[in-house]
Design a protein around this motif. Sequence first.
Motif, PDB file in Angstrom:
ATOM      1  N   GLU A   1     -12.235  -9.760   1.654  1.00 47.88           N
ATOM      2  CA  GLU A   1     -12.700  -8.332   2.069  1.00 47.88           C
ATOM      3  C   GLU A   1     -13.631  -7.981   3.395  1.00 47.88           C
ATOM      4  O   GLU A   1     -13.350  -7.316   4.211  1.00 47.88           O
ATOM      5  CB  GLU A   1     -13.532  -7.718   0.906  1.00 47.88           C
ATOM      6  CG  GLU A   1     -13.640  -6.224   0.896  1.00 47.88           C
ATOM      7  CD  GLU A   1     -14.030  -5.639  -0.312  1.00 47.88           C
ATOM      8  OE1 GLU A   1     -14.201  -4.148  -0.361  1.00 47.88           O
ATOM      9  OE2 GLU A   1     -14.119  -6.124  -1.473  1.00 47.88           O
TER      10      GLU A   1
ATOM     11  N   GLU B   1      -1.396  -9.922  -2.015  1.00 44.72           N
ATOM     12  CA  GLU B   1      -0.201  -9.524  -2.688  1.00 44.72           C
ATOM     13  C   GLU B   1      -0.884  -8.769  -4.247  1.00 44.72           C
ATOM     14  O   GLU B   1      -0.117  -7.858  -4.636  1.00 44.72           O
ATOM     15  CB  GLU B   1       0.409 -10.763  -3.353  1.00 44.72           C
ATOM     16  CG  GLU B   1       1.386 -11.254  -2.089  1.00 44.72           C
ATOM     17  CD  GLU B   1       1.819 -12.426  -2.350  1.00 44.72           C
ATOM     18  OE1 GLU B   1       1.918 -13.146  -3.242  1.00 44.72           O
ATOM     19  OE2 GLU B   1       2.495 -13.205  -1.325  1.00 44.72           O
TER      20      GLU B   1
ATOM     21  N   LYS C   1      -3.527  -6.934  -4.421  1.00 44.73           N
ATOM     22  CA  LYS C   1      -4.139  -5.878  -4.242  1.00 44.73           C
ATOM     23  C   LYS C   1      -3.687  -4.965  -2.803  1.00 44.73           C
ATOM     24  O   LYS C   1      -4.087  -4.706  -1.724  1.00 44.73           O
ATOM     25  CB  LYS C   1      -5.785  -5.946  -3.813  1.00 44.73           C
ATOM     26  CG  LYS C   1      -6.525  -6.423  -4.971  1.00 44.73           C
ATOM     27  CD  LYS C   1      -7.827  -6.946  -4.695  1.00 44.73           C
ATOM     28  CE  LYS C   1      -8.490  -7.761  -5.972  1.00 44.73           C
ATOM     29  NZ  LYS C   1      -9.689  -8.246  -5.261  1.00 44.73           N
ATOM     30  N   PRO C   2      -2.256  -4.425  -2.823  1.00 40.77           N
ATOM     31  CA  PRO C   2      -1.710  -3.988  -1.862  1.00 40.77           C
ATOM     32  C   PRO C   2      -2.321  -2.689  -1.212  1.00 40.77           C
ATOM     33  O   PRO C   2      -2.416  -2.386  -0.052  1.00 40.77           O
ATOM     34  CB  PRO C   2      -0.016  -3.943  -2.268  1.00 40.77           C
ATOM     35  CG  PRO C   2      -0.329  -3.781  -3.765  1.00 40.77           C
ATOM     36  CD  PRO C   2      -1.348  -4.543  -4.043  1.00 40.77           C
ATOM     37  N   GLU C   3      -2.804  -2.109  -2.170  1.00 39.23           N
ATOM     38  CA  GLU C   3      -3.346  -0.648  -1.733  1.00 39.23           C
ATOM     39  C   GLU C   3      -4.664  -1.035  -1.055  1.00 39.23           C
ATOM     40  O   GLU C   3      -5.095  -0.123  -0.291  1.00 39.23           O
ATOM     41  CB  GLU C   3      -3.882  -0.125  -3.041  1.00 39.23           C
ATOM     42  CG  GLU C   3      -5.295  -0.471  -3.734  1.00 39.23           C
ATOM     43  CD  GLU C   3      -4.734  -1.897  -4.661  1.00 39.23           C
ATOM     44  OE1 GLU C   3      -5.666  -2.220  -5.257  1.00 39.23           O
ATOM     45  OE2 GLU C   3      -3.322  -2.266  -4.905  1.00 39.23           O
ATOM     46  N   LYS C   4      -5.363  -2.130  -1.033  1.00 41.36           N
ATOM     47  CA  LYS C   4      -6.520  -2.623  -0.245  1.00 41.36           C
ATOM     48  C   LYS C   4      -6.102  -3.144   1.187  1.00 41.36           C
ATOM     49  O   LYS C   4      -7.015  -2.940   1.964  1.00 41.36           O
ATOM     50  CB  LYS C   4      -7.315  -3.374  -0.999  1.00 41.36           C
ATOM     51  CG  LYS C   4      -8.636  -3.643  -0.641  1.00 41.36           C
ATOM     52  CD  LYS C   4      -9.692  -4.479  -1.651  1.00 41.36           C
ATOM     53  CE  LYS C   4     -11.022  -4.005  -1.805  1.00 41.36           C
ATOM     54  NZ  LYS C   4     -11.655  -4.705  -2.693  1.00 41.36           N
ATOM     55  N   TYR C   5      -4.983  -3.751   1.296  1.00 35.98           N
ATOM     56  CA  TYR C   5      -4.725  -4.791   2.289  1.00 35.98           C
ATOM     57  C   TYR C   5      -3.494  -4.336   3.159  1.00 35.98           C
ATOM     58  O   TYR C   5      -3.188  -4.939   4.297  1.00 35.98           O
ATOM     59  CB  TYR C   5      -4.687  -6.176   1.908  1.00 35.98           C
ATOM     60  CG  TYR C   5      -5.953  -6.700   1.382  1.00 35.98           C
ATOM     61  CD1 TYR C   5      -7.243  -6.489   2.346  1.00 35.98           C
ATOM     62  CD2 TYR C   5      -6.133  -7.126  -0.063  1.00 35.98           C
ATOM     63  CE1 TYR C   5      -8.295  -6.977   1.835  1.00 35.98           C
ATOM     64  CE2 TYR C   5      -7.672  -7.435  -0.440  1.00 35.98           C
ATOM     65  CZ  TYR C   5      -8.691  -7.441   0.323  1.00 35.98           C
ATOM     66  OH  TYR C   5      -9.749  -7.799   0.021  1.00 35.98           O
ATOM     67  N   ASN C   6      -2.697  -3.556   2.603  1.00 33.59           N
ATOM     68  CA  ASN C   6      -1.399  -3.355   3.209  1.00 33.59           C
ATOM     69  C   ASN C   6      -1.432  -2.866   4.608  1.00 33.59           C
ATOM     70  O   ASN C   6      -0.842  -3.061   5.679  1.00 33.59           O
ATOM     71  CB  ASN C   6      -0.343  -2.507   2.435  1.00 33.59           C
ATOM     72  CG  ASN C   6       0.612  -3.172   1.527  1.00 33.59           C
ATOM     73  OD1 ASN C   6       0.461  -4.463   1.393  1.00 33.59           O
ATOM     74  ND2 ASN C   6       1.309  -2.427   0.561  1.00 33.59           N
ATOM     75  N   ASP C   7      -2.348  -2.110   4.925  1.00 29.68           N
ATOM     76  CA  ASP C   7      -2.756  -1.263   6.165  1.00 29.68           C
ATOM     77  C   ASP C   7      -3.120  -2.584   7.250  1.00 29.68           C
ATOM     78  O   ASP C   7      -2.679  -2.299   8.353  1.00 29.68           O
ATOM     79  CB  ASP C   7      -3.884  -0.354   6.126  1.00 29.68           C
ATOM     80  CG  ASP C   7      -5.263  -0.845   5.972  1.00 29.68           C
ATOM     81  OD1 ASP C   7      -5.261  -1.763   4.796  1.00 29.68           O
ATOM     82  OD2 ASP C   7      -5.966  -0.435   6.616  1.00 29.68           O
TER      83      ASP C   7
END
Length: 91
Positions: free
Chosen positions: A55, A80, A82-88
């Motif tokens: 993070e 993979e 935590k896509p809401e946290k890292y997709n950006d």
Amino acid sequence: MEFVKGENRFFKEDENGKLIAEVTWVPSGDTLVILDHTFVDESLRGQGIASQLVEKVADTMRAEGKKINPTCPFAKAEFERKPEKYNDIKA
């Protein structure tokens, strides 16, 4: 936990100077980094420290406008899970 920022890494040493936690990345061009290594000493496992390290890199790269290619197995799994946290910021 507070981490020290080094050159292309965040890390933590114990009171004796022994490395107990670390995440490293390799720059790849101007807008990409490869997150290639995460380490947490056995004495600290199970406390979410590796997640904190990933993070910390993500927050730093967001601030610098860079994307991350996670090649470290832990970081790849974290992206993979935590896509809401890292997709950006995932390359």
